[in-house]
Design an enzyme around this catalytic site. Sequence first.
Site, short mmCIF file in Angstrom:
data_model
loop_
_atom_site.label_atom_id
_atom_site.label_comp_id
_atom_site.label_asym_id
_atom_site.label_seq_id
_atom_site.Cartn_x
_atom_site.Cartn_y
_atom_site.Cartn_z
N LYS A 1 49.51 17.89 56.35
CA LYS A 1 49.93 19.30 56.31
C LYS A 1 51.43 19.30 56.61
O LYS A 1 51.91 19.97 57.55
CB LYS A 1 49.10 20.09 57.34
CG LYS A 1 49.22 21.58 57.24
CD LYS A 1 48.55 22.18 56.02
CE LYS A 1 48.79 23.68 55.97
NZ LYS A 1 48.50 24.29 54.67
N ASP B 1 44.77 21.58 52.61
CA ASP B 1 44.08 22.73 52.03
C ASP B 1 43.83 22.51 50.54
O ASP B 1 42.74 22.79 50.01
CB ASP B 1 44.85 24.04 52.28
CG ASP B 1 46.35 23.89 52.09
OD1 ASP B 1 46.84 22.75 51.99
OD2 ASP B 1 47.05 24.92 52.04
N ASP C 1 32.85 15.03 55.59
CA ASP C 1 31.55 15.72 55.51
C ASP C 1 31.41 16.47 54.19
O ASP C 1 30.34 16.49 53.58
CB ASP C 1 31.36 16.68 56.68
CG ASP C 1 30.69 16.00 57.87
OD1 ASP C 1 30.63 14.75 57.87
OD2 ASP C 1 30.23 16.71 58.78
N ASP D 1 37.55 14.32 59.53
CA ASP D 1 36.24 14.77 60.00
C ASP D 1 35.68 15.81 59.01
O ASP D 1 34.52 15.73 58.56
CB ASP D 1 36.42 15.40 61.40
CG ASP D 1 35.10 15.63 62.09
OD1 ASP D 1 34.04 15.30 61.52
OD2 ASP D 1 35.11 16.16 63.22
N TYR E 1 41.88 15.16 68.67
CA TYR E 1 40.68 14.99 69.50
C TYR E 1 40.98 14.28 70.82
O TYR E 1 40.19 14.33 71.75
CB TYR E 1 39.58 14.23 68.75
CG TYR E 1 38.99 15.00 67.57
CD1 TYR E 1 39.29 16.34 67.37
CD2 TYR E 1 38.14 14.39 66.68
CE1 TYR E 1 38.77 17.05 66.31
CE2 TYR E 1 37.60 15.09 65.60
CZ TYR E 1 37.92 16.42 65.42
OH TYR E 1 37.40 17.12 64.37
#
Length: 360
Positions: free
Chosen positions: A189, A221, A249, A245, A139
């Site tokens: 990852k 994943d 959620d 993020d 970000y």
Amino acid sequence: MSRILILPGDGIGPEIVEQAVNVLQCFQSYGLSIEIEHGLIGGAGYDQTGSPLPEQTLQLARASDAILLGAVGGPQYDSVPRHLRPEQGLLDIRGQLNLFANLRPALLYSQLAEASSLKPELVADLDLLIVRELTGGIYFGQPRANEKIDGVRRAYNTMVYDENEIRRIAHVAFKAAQKRDKRLCSIDKANVLEVSLLWRTVMDEVHSEYADVELSHMYVDNAAMQLVRAPKQFDVMVTSNLFGDILSDAAAMLTGSIGMLPSASLNEHNFGMYEPIHGSAPDIAGQGIANPLATILSVAMMLRYSLDQQEAADILEQAVIATLRSGFRTQDIAKSDEAAVSTVQIGEAVIERLQTLLTA
Ligand code: NAD
């Protein structure tokens, strides 16, 4: 004496924060040494001073030991320039105070298990904590661009972490795990990304300072799959900004009720801003029906992480559980055949139980 800054914000913010302030004042009357101040942020700051993060609020924030925030935003600010929008005040205060560690518990009280979209037995008593890096990663990484080369549009971002950024979030996560079940799962990852390989290496290095915590690693994943398959396997998860993020959620939705979940954003000195994960809910603002429990549980996080009042935090969480057990429900968590109580009524019910627990 700890100085606590209250930033009610917009929409339902002032209504829910009022109940949380009552909780703080209850602890104060039982000897907790705190001083409470109020400030403006978001749309309230913009309306009164022209800025979503007034300079005076920033000064009060820097002089405080912890901040309790309600929520910011509302449709009346949709046409305001982006840099003056309520949400910008929130991003700015996080950046200005270097709040790089975002802690989001996903806790499902057995009394509310039916609110989840998963089978009750998969989520009843779920209690996991996601520690998300908040001020680095893709970000914020440079270079970033949206351009046209030889008539072809392309855009890119950069996922970058240096070892210091990884190390400081690792310390926050290991310390949080020490206060819980002492199991930390780092999400990356590393089978594809160099930045994840460094993440994993630094996590392993920091682990040597926390021998009492069990560390495991998982690809993002697989973590997404495991969160909806068997979420109770996790205690604390630590991950980068982008992965956190998304995963936080998903974890929040496991609990079925956005009105129940608190969060903390911390710097490296345990200074923190505490807030519910939901927004300003303009659709129900001013009706006195918002659920204040996420904000009250944010106070419990403040007691635990910034004020070092572990026992008080536990007692407050017990008071919330006792309130649910007694059948108090705001409309967002009530079943169709259950009567809903108001923001004030459920707040008073928590205080009543808190007083009983504090005098026991
Ligand atoms: P929201 O979280 O405000 O509301 C989503 C839904 O959940 C609404 O139906 C609302 O009524 C309900 N809800 C939320 N909190 C509740 C509570 N405590 N009790 C009962 N019901 C509750 O999200 P949104 O509608 O997408 O956003 C509204 C505004 O909030 C926007 O301006 C947005 O930018 C802002 N926002 C702020 C924050 C923050 O301050 N941290 C976070 C998210 C959104």
